[in-house]
Scaffold this motif. Structure first.
Motif, mmCIF file in Angstrom:
data_model
loop_
_atom_site.group_PDB
_atom_site.id
_atom_site.type_symbol
_atom_site.label_atom_id
_atom_site.label_comp_id
_atom_site.label_asym_id
_atom_site.label_seq_id
_atom_site.Cartn_x
_atom_site.Cartn_y
_atom_site.Cartn_z
ATOM 1 N N ASP A 162 0.813 -1.221 0.000
ATOM 2 C CA ASP A 162 0.000 0.000 0.000
ATOM 3 C C ASP A 162 0.845 1.269 0.000
ATOM 4 O O ASP A 162 0.325 2.363 -0.231
ATOM 5 N N LEU A 163 2.149 1.131 0.269
ATOM 6 C CA LEU A 163 3.046 2.294 0.316
ATOM 7 C C LEU A 163 3.732 2.563 -1.021
ATOM 8 O O LEU A 163 4.302 3.648 -1.216
ATOM 9 N N GLN A 164 3.681 1.615 -1.918
ATOM 10 C CA GLN A 164 4.458 1.700 -3.150
ATOM 11 C C GLN A 164 4.161 2.984 -3.944
ATOM 12 O O GLN A 164 3.022 3.275 -4.283
ATOM 13 N N GLY A 165 5.228 3.731 -4.205
ATOM 14 C CA GLY A 165 5.128 4.928 -5.036
ATOM 15 C C GLY A 165 4.543 6.147 -4.368
ATOM 16 O O GLY A 165 4.482 7.222 -4.976
ATOM 17 N N MET A 166 4.103 6.022 -3.116
ATOM 18 C CA MET A 166 3.505 7.162 -2.430
ATOM 19 C C MET A 166 4.576 8.152 -1.976
ATOM 20 O O MET A 166 5.732 7.776 -1.734
ATOM 21 N N LYS A 167 4.204 9.411 -1.873
ATOM 22 C CA LYS A 167 5.136 10.474 -1.481
ATOM 23 C C LYS A 167 4.853 10.898 -0.038
ATOM 24 O O LYS A 167 3.747 11.348 0.269
ATOM 25 N N PHE A 168 5.866 10.726 0.824
ATOM 26 C CA PHE A 168 5.714 11.055 2.237
ATOM 27 C C PHE A 168 6.729 12.099 2.683
ATOM 28 O O PHE A 168 7.924 12.004 2.364
#
Length: 326
Positions: A162-168
């Motif tokens: 679910d974290l793949q490619g997300m910007k944090f």
């Protein structure tokens, strides 16, 4: 106008300090960047009250919250030099001063708050505390500062996928950047004050922090998904200048140590209460909380991070001992 107000504040602080000093044989100045009423500030105030009572008013501790004496890094340096007597700061701020504290910024080092307490309250905590002395500091107490977890505006995070490619957004810290990379997400360091609008406008998808910060910043308004993965638990520390410490009698040192330990218990209680209030507030506002996450895949993904930052035999041994602590 700003310069005038700053000068006035300094004068008032000086007057307050002088007034306190006249009533006590010794007045110690203690710095905190957090505001009045914050758990760390209230805990040091309680410590001050106990010390004054047990020394019959001979030793007073004046607490200066809200960064009145400077930001954490500056006040640590002032404490080392004996310019001020005590400082409350994050373990993370000591990383460049006391090398032994660096490992406490590793992700998923602690399994839970209870695990962290067992480490800090046991022989490992005493060992790390002893290391401060060679840097002109005396460790007095370890305080809680919660655990940092992920929150975002897109969807619930229940697995690494679910974290793949997300910007944090993360703090400007190489360990944090590498942590996000290992999880398949993109780290975007930026000032804390810019996070709300960055999430709101889609510049980033989310950030990571503890319950009270998620609440007080208003980030829960624009990032409705909070995943309690607790990837980072960096404790707070109260330290005294060794120059000041060496001026105290063994009896007074014992009084201060005992009061500091009692303040530690109080601060942890106050922090837990503040966390609960913030959690209840954001849940009531409609935040979806993922609390039953399987952390093991996240922990396993940190191997390249540990390989990069835990390189010496001493560091590897310390990490192994922390992980083995029950």
């Amino acid at each position: 106008m700003t310069k005038t107000l700053t000068t006035l504040a300094a004068m008032l602080a000086s007057v307050a300090f002088a007034g306190a000093a006249s009533a006590c044989d010794m007045t110690l100045r203690s710095s905190d960047t957090h505001p009045d009423g914050y758990p760390t500030v209230e805990a040091v105030k309680a410590m001050a009250k106990e010390v004054e009572a047990k020394t019959d008013g001979r030793i007073c501790i004046e607490v200066y919250p809200s960064a009145q004496l400077g930001e954490e890094k500056d006040t640590i340096e002032q404490t080392q030099l004996g310019v001020i007597d005590m400082v409350r700061a994050s373990f993370g701020t000591f990383n460049d001063i006391v090398p032994e504290t660096q490992l406490f910024s590793l992700p998923y080092l602690f399994r839970s708050v209870e695990h962290q307490h067992h480490v800090l309250d046991g022989p490992i905590g005493a060992e790390v505390g002893k290391a401060f002395e060679s840097h002109d500091l005396v460790q007095l107490a370890n305080y809680d500062s919660g655990s940092r977890s992920f929150y975002n505006s897109k969807h619930p995070i229940k697995s690494i996928a679910d974290l793949q490619g997300m910007k944090f957004r993360v703090m400007q810290n190489d360990v944090f950047v590498d942590m996000m990379k290992a999880l398949g997400a993109n780290a975007t360091p930026m000032p804390y004050g810019e996070v709300y609008s960055a999430i709101q406008t889609g510049v980033i998808d989310g950030a990571e922090n503890n319950w009270p910060s998620y609440d007080s910043s208003g980030h829960y308004e624009v990032a409705k998904y909070y995943t309690l993965d607790q990837h980072l638990m960096v404790p707070e520390l109260v330290a005294m200048s060794k120059m000041t410490w060496d001026k105290l009698s063994p009896e007074d040192q014992a009084v201060i140590k005992a009061a500091a330990k009692n303040s530690e218990t109080l601060e942890r209680k106050l922090w837990a209460e503040q966390e609960k209030k913030s959690e209840e507030k954001v849940v009531a506002a409609g935040v979806e909380v993922v609390s039953d996450i399987d952390k093991q895949p996240f922990i396993d993904a940190m191997k390249p991070v540990y390989d990069k930052y835990v390189t010496t035999a001493k560091a590897k041994d310390l990490v192994a001992r922390i992980q083995a602590t029950k």
